[in-house]
Design an enzyme around this catalytic site. Structure first.
Site, PDB file in Angstrom:
ATOM      1  N   LYS A  61       7.357  11.225   0.078  1.00 17.15           N
ATOM      2  CA  LYS A  61       6.842  10.045   1.430  1.00 17.15           C
ATOM      3  C   LYS A  61       7.931  10.183   1.791  1.00 17.15           C
ATOM      4  CE  LYS A  61       6.350   6.841   1.034  1.00 17.15           C
ATOM      5  NZ  LYS A  61       5.457   4.998   0.979  1.00 17.15           N
ATOM      6  N   THR A 110       6.427   0.611   1.665  1.00 15.48           N
ATOM      7  CA  THR A 110       7.456   1.221   2.715  1.00 15.48           C
ATOM      8  C   THR A 110       6.526   2.904   3.646  1.00 15.48           C
ATOM      9  OG1 THR A 110       8.848   1.303   0.757  1.00 15.48           O
ATOM     10  CG2 THR A 110       9.590   3.128   2.401  1.00 15.48           C
ATOM     11  N   LEU A 154       0.799  -1.427   0.203  1.00 14.21           N
ATOM     12  CA  LEU A 154      -0.241   0.443  -0.606  1.00 14.21           C
ATOM     13  C   LEU A 154       0.955   1.141  -0.062  1.00 14.21           C
ATOM     14  CD1 LEU A 154      -2.614  -0.982   2.599  1.00 14.21           C
ATOM     15  CD2 LEU A 154      -1.812  -1.312   0.188  1.00 14.21           C
ATOM     16  N   PRO A 155       0.239   2.616  -0.369  1.00 17.51           N
ATOM     17  CA  PRO A 155       1.506   3.671  -0.225  1.00 17.51           C
ATOM     18  C   PRO A 155       1.919   4.325   0.984  1.00 17.51           C
ATOM     19  CG  PRO A 155      -1.013   4.121  -1.872  1.00 17.51           C
ATOM     20  CD  PRO A 155      -0.701   2.565  -0.705  1.00 17.51           C
ATOM     21  N   LYS A 194      15.634   1.222   5.221  1.00 17.96           N
ATOM     22  CA  LYS A 194      14.937   1.725   3.632  1.00 17.96           C
ATOM     23  C   LYS A 194      14.871   3.154   3.529  1.00 17.96           C
ATOM     24  CE  LYS A 194      12.239   1.693   0.465  1.00 17.96           C
ATOM     25  NZ  LYS A 194      12.404   1.119  -1.242  1.00 17.96           N
TER      26      LYS A 194
HETATM   27  P1  NAD Z   1       0.772   2.152  -6.009  1.00 19.86           P
HETATM   28  O1  NAD Z   1      -0.380   3.809  -5.642  1.00 19.86           O
HETATM   29  O2  NAD Z   1       0.519   2.120  -7.672  1.00 19.86           O
HETATM   30  O3  NAD Z   1       0.264   1.558  -5.805  1.00 19.86           O
HETATM   31  C1  NAD Z   1      -0.950   1.584  -4.083  1.00 19.86           C
HETATM   32  C2  NAD Z   1      -1.828   0.654  -4.858  1.00 19.86           C
HETATM   33  O4  NAD Z   1      -2.772   0.457  -3.531  1.00 19.86           O
HETATM   34  C3  NAD Z   1      -3.198   1.631  -5.711  1.00 19.86           C
HETATM   35  O5  NAD Z   1      -3.598   0.493  -6.657  1.00 19.86           O
HETATM   36  C4  NAD Z   1      -4.331   1.180  -4.435  1.00 19.86           C
HETATM   37  O6  NAD Z   1      -5.368   1.759  -5.080  1.00 19.86           O
HETATM   38  C5  NAD Z   1      -3.866   0.189  -3.358  1.00 19.86           C
HETATM   39  N1  NAD Z   1      -4.750   1.014  -2.022  1.00 19.86           N
HETATM   40  C6  NAD Z   1      -4.731   2.153  -1.523  1.00 19.86           C
HETATM   41  N2  NAD Z   1      -4.951   1.509  -0.357  1.00 19.86           N
HETATM   42  C7  NAD Z   1      -6.043   0.511  -0.280  1.00 19.86           C
HETATM   43  C8  NAD Z   1      -6.810  -0.762   0.952  1.00 19.86           C
HETATM   44  N3  NAD Z   1      -7.301   0.641   1.407  1.00 19.86           N
HETATM   45  N4  NAD Z   1      -6.986  -1.679   0.519  1.00 19.86           N
HETATM   46  C9  NAD Z   1      -6.482  -1.789  -1.280  1.00 19.86           C
HETATM   47  N5  NAD Z   1      -5.708  -1.496  -1.369  1.00 19.86           N
HETATM   48  C10 NAD Z   1      -5.934  -0.536  -1.035  1.00 19.86           C
HETATM   49  O7  NAD Z   1       2.054   2.410  -5.396  1.00 19.86           O
HETATM   50  P2  NAD Z   1       3.596   1.441  -5.653  1.00 19.86           P
HETATM   51  O8  NAD Z   1       3.788   2.447  -6.693  1.00 19.86           O
HETATM   52  O9  NAD Z   1       2.251   0.209  -5.632  1.00 19.86           O
HETATM   53  O10 NAD Z   1       3.763   1.967  -4.192  1.00 19.86           O
HETATM   54  C11 NAD Z   1       3.219   0.852  -3.006  1.00 19.86           C
HETATM   55  C12 NAD Z   1       4.363   0.607  -2.291  1.00 19.86           C
HETATM   56  O11 NAD Z   1       5.462   0.883  -2.293  1.00 19.86           O
HETATM   57  C13 NAD Z   1       4.546   2.271  -1.104  1.00 19.86           C
HETATM   58  O12 NAD Z   1       5.000   2.323  -0.040  1.00 19.86           O
HETATM   59  C14 NAD Z   1       6.098   2.395  -2.070  1.00 19.86           C
HETATM   60  O13 NAD Z   1       7.004   3.672  -1.114  1.00 19.86           O
HETATM   61  C15 NAD Z   1       6.508   1.644  -1.969  1.00 19.86           C
HETATM   62  N6  NAD Z   1       7.408   1.068  -3.206  1.00 19.86           N
HETATM   63  C16 NAD Z   1       7.382   1.978  -4.354  1.00 19.86           C
HETATM   64  C17 NAD Z   1       8.191   1.660  -5.371  1.00 19.86           C
HETATM   65  C18 NAD Z   1       8.271   2.137  -7.056  1.00 19.86           C
HETATM   66  O14 NAD Z   1       9.149   2.286  -7.939  1.00 19.86           O
HETATM   67  N7  NAD Z   1       6.883   2.451  -7.467  1.00 19.86           N
HETATM   68  C19 NAD Z   1      10.068   0.800  -4.953  1.00 19.86           C
HETATM   69  C20 NAD Z   1      10.461   0.332  -3.855  1.00 19.86           C
HETATM   70  C21 NAD Z   1       8.704   0.679  -2.806  1.00 19.86           C
END
Ligand code: NAD
Length: 299
Positions: free
Chosen positions: A244, A94, A64-65, A169
């Site tokens: 964030k 994260t 999740l975000p 991280k």
């Molecule tokens: P994203 O916004 O693409 O995906 C998050 C998903 O969570 C969304 O599809 C949203 O609809 C869903 N969501 C939110 N609340 C929810 C709930 N209560 N129930 C069900 N679904 C819910 O984000 P992302 O890029 O996939 O990143 C996710 C995490 O990974 C973050 O914490 C980010 O910091 C970390 N991260 C991302 C990357 C990257 O390159 N994108 C790399 C490393 C770590």
């Protein structure tokens, strides 16, 4: 391995991670607030709610975000109450170490083992199953999770007790933000003084300024194929998410009274980039546009 998995959060990272578990032959119950994302995980079993995805599973994974979503899912929506006793919960988001510790303690009270396991490696790592998992929690829980990490990733590190994965991280991403901004700044200086950004990148890669951004994620459009800078900074790791993570670094530094002047500057650069250039939904390498606003990121 015959475990049934529940997977909640199918965004840029979670979607391909869940798809890799399905491709490995596991039964994966998937849920996201955005219904279309469930259909994209072909072979996954779409659920009507997060609670359904936590019903009768051996392992529950969330991606999740931010911390508020993770606390909401596990503590307020009742996922911990729904998971069977003895289940393993793995949060790969994260988030702040404090929330990770709070959720892990609540999980322990319910008889559920919990790991914080944020990842590094970006969306390409999620798609290719080459992520690095940075894990906090008990060693025996990590041992149980290892086969799943091996499907979704290439490296697993045990950082320490609950919350330690998040702390490690956060340190990494603060360094990444500093390196990316510094790389963009050096490339901009070179171009302003008549250098070709590709030639300068080749020179710095093999010199003492070499770093990950130069090697695999060059921020200057036209230098490297297949990176966000070559597709108008679309996809990848959003500026919003990097901002964030830098906020998490500032809060972590405040808690330990650590000095992080470069991290603080990087946080402010990313916030200015987001607020004055509307860059929140662009990849974080678009920080190059803070130095060169005319670069839209297309080849
Ligand atoms: P994203 O916004 O693409 O995906 C998050 C998903 O969570 C969304 O599809 C949203 O609809 C869903 N969501 C939110 N609340 C929810 C709930 N209560 N129930 C069900 N679904 C819910 O984000 P992302 O890029 O996939 O990143 C996710 C995490 O990974 C973050 O914490 C980010 O910091 C970390 N991260 C991302 C990357 C990257 O390159 N994108 C790399 C490393 C770590």
């Amino acid at each position: 391995m015959s475990s049934t998995i529940g997977f909640v959060g199918l965004g840029n990272m979670g979607g391909p991670m869940a798809a890799n578990l399905v491709a490995a032959g596991l039964e994966v119950k998937v849920f996201d607030l955005v219904a279309d994302l469930m259909d994209k995980v072909q072979g996954g079993i779409p659920q009507a709610s997060a609670l359904n995805a936590a019903t009768d599973v051996d392992v529950f994974i969330s991606m999740l975000p931010a911390g508020v979503h993770v606390a909401g899912l596990y503590l307020e929506q009742g996922v911990l109450d729904r998971l069977p006793k003895g289940a393993l919960a793995i949060d790969c988001s994260t988030i702040d170490p404090g929330t990770a510790q709070q959720v892990a303690a609540a999980a322990a009270d319910k008889g559920v083992a919990m790991l914080d396991a944020p990842v590094s490696g970006g969306t390409a790592g999620a798609q290719n199953g080459t992520l690095t998992f940075i894990v906090g929690g008990a060693a025996d829980a990590l041992q149980r999770a290892h086969p799943l990490f091996d499907i979704m990733g290439a490296n697993v590190f045990h950082a320490g007790a609950a919350g330690a994965g998040q702390t490690a991280k956060i340190c990494n991403n603060m360094l990444l933000a500093i390196l990316m901004a510094g790389t963009a700044e050096a490339l901009s200086l070179g171009v302003d003084n008549g250098l070709d950004p590709k030639v300068l990148s080749d020179i710095m890669k093999q010199s003492s300024g070499g770093n990950w951004a130069l090697n695999v994620y060059n921020p200057y459009p036209g230098v490297m194929d297949g990176v966000p800078a070559s597709r108008a900074y679309q996809g990848g790791f959003l500026v919003d998410l990097m901002a964030k993570d830098l906020g998490l670094a500032m809060a972590t530094a405040e808690a330990s009274k650590s000095s992080v002047p470069l991290g603080s500057l990087a946080r402010n650069l990313y916030r200015v980039h987001e607020q004055t250039q509307g860059a929140g939904r662009l990849d974080f390498s678009s920080i190059q546009r803070l130095y060169k606003p005319e670069l839209v990121g297309e080849q």
